[in-house]
Design a protein around this motif. Structure first.
Motif, PDB file in Angstrom:
ATOM      1  N   LEU A 292      48.060  50.484  35.972  1.00 30.74           N
ATOM      2  CA  LEU A 292      46.661  50.619  36.401  1.00 30.74           C
ATOM      3  C   LEU A 292      46.201  49.391  37.177  1.00 30.74           C
ATOM      4  N   LEU A 293      46.679  48.231  36.768  1.00 33.34           N
ATOM      5  CA  LEU A 293      46.322  47.008  37.486  1.00 33.34           C
ATOM      6  C   LEU A 293      46.759  47.087  38.942  1.00 33.34           C
TER       7      LEU A 293
ATOM      8  N   ILE B 213      30.369  45.235  43.001  1.00 34.49           N
ATOM      9  CA  ILE B 213      31.524  45.959  43.555  1.00 34.49           C
ATOM     10  C   ILE B 213      32.550  46.240  42.456  1.00 34.49           C
ATOM     11  N   VAL B 214      32.837  45.201  41.656  1.00 30.53           N
ATOM     12  CA  VAL B 214      33.785  45.386  40.547  1.00 30.53           C
ATOM     13  C   VAL B 214      33.243  46.413  39.559  1.00 30.53           C
TER      14      VAL B 214
ATOM     15  N   VAL C 239      40.378  46.439  31.187  1.00 29.83           N
ATOM     16  CA  VAL C 239      41.246  45.273  31.395  1.00 29.83           C
ATOM     17  C   VAL C 239      41.878  45.312  32.782  1.00 29.83           C
ATOM     18  N   SER C 240      42.329  46.475  33.211  1.00 26.87           N
ATOM     19  CA  SER C 240      42.980  46.607  34.522  1.00 26.87           C
ATOM     20  C   SER C 240      42.002  46.327  35.661  1.00 26.87           C
TER      21      SER C 240
ATOM     22  N   SER D 283      42.206  43.230  38.220  1.00 27.39           N
ATOM     23  CA  SER D 283      42.276  43.409  39.680  1.00 27.39           C
ATOM     24  C   SER D 283      41.055  42.827  40.365  1.00 27.39           C
ATOM     25  N   GLY D 284      39.948  42.685  39.604  1.00 31.79           N
ATOM     26  CA  GLY D 284      38.733  42.104  40.180  1.00 31.79           C
ATOM     27  C   GLY D 284      38.918  40.663  40.599  1.00 31.79           C
ATOM     28  N   ILE D 285      39.982  40.050  40.073  1.00 38.16           N
ATOM     29  CA  ILE D 285      40.291  38.671  40.496  1.00 38.16           C
ATOM     30  C   ILE D 285      40.507  38.629  42.003  1.00 38.16           C
ATOM     31  N   TYR D 286      41.010  39.726  42.567  1.00 40.97           N
ATOM     32  CA  TYR D 286      41.262  39.785  44.019  1.00 40.97           C
ATOM     33  C   TYR D 286      39.969  39.579  44.791  1.00 40.97           C
TER      34      TYR D 286
END
Length: 479
Positions: free
Chosen positions: A340-341, A368-369, A457-458, A462-465
């Motif tokens: 999922l990530l 957005i996240v 969690v996923s 991915s929100g780190i991007y």
């Protein structure tokens, strides 16, 4: 337009990506359901496994007490004196050597003691098994190795009597099955069950009669007749208790309880080697054992054994199933989070234009996240509902497979270590495998929390991007 509305529009606008995510979450949720269900099924299977094995106790002669009784009787008769007392005999031979022996009355378990134990509250049934008794086959041929010197052999066959043949240890262990005819029961008299090999050698069938007499007095002793009521086949060859063809597996003949003593020439003088008692409810195993131990009999004469070890072995085996179920849960969750990530990262990298528009109208990165999270939760909710409907079927298939695998491992281990089958495969599988899987409220709750938790969690991962990039960098990537 709020985040929830934006999430719905985005899901509908991208059906292919939404269906891909739906499928991934559906598979993950289904296996999470199966993992939790298997943990419950493993506990249920342990209980059913104990019932299938059954709780039983075995009574047999205590060797230390036997030696002590011999010493006492020998002293009572006197040193260097011929005599007999309570089944013990000593005689000086012409050569000057002394010969001592015991008869059935000395060696046998006491029938009255067996009956007292069988009447204890909680004992559901019992069986008595005689020692293997060598007798002479009068009207048929035994199976023997023609290339072996038979001069030291009794040239006979072995009779083993049972009160109920279904409880004989070789039947219980799954070493033999009766495919023609039937086994003997309490009411049978002068009957026998023979091996397929012995039947084929002599052209015998159910209904024929065999005759036996004392192997030491073949020409003069009385012959006794037994009707063949069954023919057995080997699943696993019986290990002979002694060397010689008289004891070989194919020459073992099962009879009713009192027949061996007659054919041996010792009528009314039986030799009972084992008595086995079955517990009605294995959950009261320890309680019943204490009741039995309080019975007023000569306990010093006996060894009183139980099969707790067998139950514990099976329980331990199914405890392994619980560990396997936990490993399945961990594997499914970790692998699902990773998949999922990557899915959400792919989404975000391919939605630069959309994110740029949102940023240009004043929406923050967190919004957005949050929108992507809302999309994931919406699709996840639909996938979870679908997985809930399919969970009973998927969970049952996984549970049955794992239980069957664990059971097969137990059977193969017993074959390797003991040279016998722990229980006939057909009998045990029908009793244990095929457990009912109950998808209760607790399983649904934990699966829902786990599924939604993986999505959260996923998405956050991915929100780190997004968080790692400046707004102007995102806007610069817009075409």
């Amino acid at each position: 337009m709020n985040v929830f509305q934006l999430g719905i529009r985005s899901v509908v606008r991208k059906p292919v990506k939404s269906m891909l995510l739906l499928l991934i979450v559906f598979v993950s949720a289904s296996f999470i359901y199966a993992g939790f269900a298997c943990q419950n099924a493993s506990i249920q299977t342990q209980n059913e496994g104990k019932q299938a094995i059954g709780g039983s106790f075995r009574l047999e002669e205590n060797e230390a007490n036997r030696k002590a009784r011999i010493e006492v009787l020998s002293a009572k008769i006197g040193e260097n004196v011929n005599g007999s007392l309570d089944g013990y005999h000593k005689e000086q031979l012409p050569s000057g050597e002394w010969m001592v022996w015991t008869d059935n009355s000395f060696e046998t378990l006491t029938y009255g003691d067996i009956i007292k134990i069988s009447e204890v509250d909680g004992v559901s049934d019992f069986n008595i098994t005689t020692a293997n008794t060598v007798v002479n086959p009068v009207n048929f041929q035994r199976i023997e190795d023609k290339d072996v010197d038979q001069s030291s052999d009794q040239l006979g066959v072995s009779l083993r009597g049972n009160l109920q043949m279904k409880y004989d240890f070789d039947v219980q262990n799954g070493n033999i099955v009766v495919n023609d005819g039937r086994m003997m029961n309490r009411e049978d008299k002068d009957v026998c069950v023979i091996s397929r090999e012995l039947a084929e050698l002599n052209g015998l069938k159910v209904g024929d009669r065999l005759e036996f007499n004392n192997w030491k007095e073949r020409e003069t002793s009385t012959a006794y007749s037994a009707e063949i009521i069954g023919i057995y086949d080997f699943v696993q060859k019986i290990t002979p208790i002694m060397s010689g063809d008289s004891y070989r597996a194919e020459n073992i003949i099962f009879t009713d309880l009192r027949f061996p003593e007659k054919a041996e020439g010792c009528e009314d003088d039986p030799l009972y080697q084992y008595a086995t008692f079955w517990v009605e409810d294995v959950n009261e195993y320890e309680t019943v054992r204490e009741r039995i131990k309080s019975v007023d009999i000569e306990w010093e004469k006996y060894d009183f054994l139980d099969n707790t070890g067998m139950s514990d072995t099976m329980a331990e085996n199914f405890n392994d199933l619980s560990k396997v179920s936990s490993l399945i849960l961990v594997f499914v969750m970790v692998s699902s989070v990773l998949i999922l990530l990557f899915v959400f990262l792919f989404w975000m990298k391919n939605r630069v234009h959309e994110m740029g528009v949102l940023l240009s109208i004043g929406k923050g990165k967190g919004t957005i996240v949050l929108q992507v999270l809302m999309e994931g939760l919406l699709i996840g909710a639909v996938a979870f509902v679908l997985a809930t409907f399919s969970a009973p079927f998927v969970s049952k298939q996984v549970a049955d497979y794992l239980v069957g695998y664990q059971l097969q491992e137990e059977l193969e281990r017993n074959q390797a270590e003991e040279g016998m089958v722990a229980k006939s495969v057909t009998e045990t599988e029908s009793s244990v495998v095929g457990v009912s899987v109950n998808i209760g409220t607790e399983v649904v709750f934990f699966t829902a929390i786990s599924t939604m938790g993986m999505i959260v969690v996923s998405v956050l991962g991915s929100g780190i991007y997004i968080a790692s990039q400046k707004p102007k960098d995102i806007l610069s990537k817009m075409s």
